[in-house]
Design an enzyme around this catalytic site. Sequence first.
Site, PDB file in Angstrom:
ATOM      1  CG  ASP A 159     -10.154  -0.579   4.723  1.00  0.00           C
ATOM      2  OD1 ASP A 159      -9.905  -1.006   3.524  1.00  0.00           O
ATOM      3  OD2 ASP A 159      -9.409  -1.035   5.775  1.00  0.00           O
ATOM      4  CD  GLN A 180      -3.324  -4.473   6.238  1.00  0.00           C
ATOM      5  OE1 GLN A 180      -3.356  -3.688   5.667  1.00  0.00           O
ATOM      6  NE2 GLN A 180      -3.894  -5.744   5.989  1.00  0.00           N
ATOM      7  CE  LYS A 190      -3.811  -2.692   1.996  1.00  0.00           C
ATOM      8  NZ  LYS A 190      -4.390  -2.944   3.352  1.00  0.00           N
TER       9      LYS A 190
END
Length: 281
Positions: A117, A94, A50
């Site tokens: 997200d 994460q 990422k």
Amino acid sequence: MSLVLSGRKYARVVRASLRDRVNGLDGSPPGLAVIMVGDNPASRVYVGAKEKACKKVGYSSRVICLPAEVTEKDILSLIDELNADNSVHGILVQLPLPDHISDDRIASAVLPEKDVDGFHPVNVGRLWRGEDGLFPCTPSGIVELLHHHDIAMSGKNALIVGRSNIVGKPMAALLLRENCTVTVAHSRTVDLKEQCLRADILIVAVGRAEMIKGGWVKHGAVVVDVGMNRNSDGKLVGDVAYDEVSSICSAITPVPGGVGPLTIAFLLENTFKARSKLPVK
Ligand code: NDP
């Protein structure tokens, strides 16, 4: 021969477009903050990917690594700081998190406008209500991949196998928005093969190597394989038996190189979108 829906190639198109849009911006570039808790090797790889992707398109990125013993309270106060920081447009925590930390409380602490997200309940509600918002990256990427290849969705029977909050459920909501007739199958579904054979668009997100066989797929169907599994030889394979299914369907995503690269590309898209909704510094 079926059309190969290459997520790898399409992700390049998305990144090139983002680079152009970043170059045309006034003010600071989009900024992504990633929080990683503990030292899970797979998480380290994902977070590294990422960070690299952010660099490639000219974003600023910040990775904050916290020890596995960190308290939920400490993570929540870090999220508060990032929520208030104008140079941070997207915040991602994460997964997986250690057992003593609640995924739900963490997801709800991120400002919905920075929730790249798409896991915050407000964004989940916006998705199902047909409103604008930030939506989960993998299913968003899949819908755009199908658009990119001019695959008709309206009125088609879509079957999604898997009902996770990350893939299956948001996929169902996004395909409803595309006017598909949507069915969601899961581990308690009776006669999955029969359900699969009815699908014009079949999306599989289960996590079982090559469970969907050639005889399960309708001739001419479009097949999207989200699964990432290691088979007995240690090879990366999807949830779909690619060699059998690709001779029956009209289009299919390969594994690797199909859905995988789309997830990070659409994280970058969400971060760009988040920046355009927040006051520019
Ligand atoms: P989850 O484990 O959260 O969900 C799996 C789903 O599959 C559940 O809904 C489960 O049903 C269902 N299921 C399990 N067994 C069967 C069965 N025999 N028949 C029908 N349904 C079944 O997985 P995720 O959604 O997080 O991920 C799915 C796969 O996609 C994994 O391989 C993962 O690695 C991959 N993935 C890939 C991404 C990418 O970027 N390419 C991103 C995210 C995931 P039930 O709810 O009843 O238990």
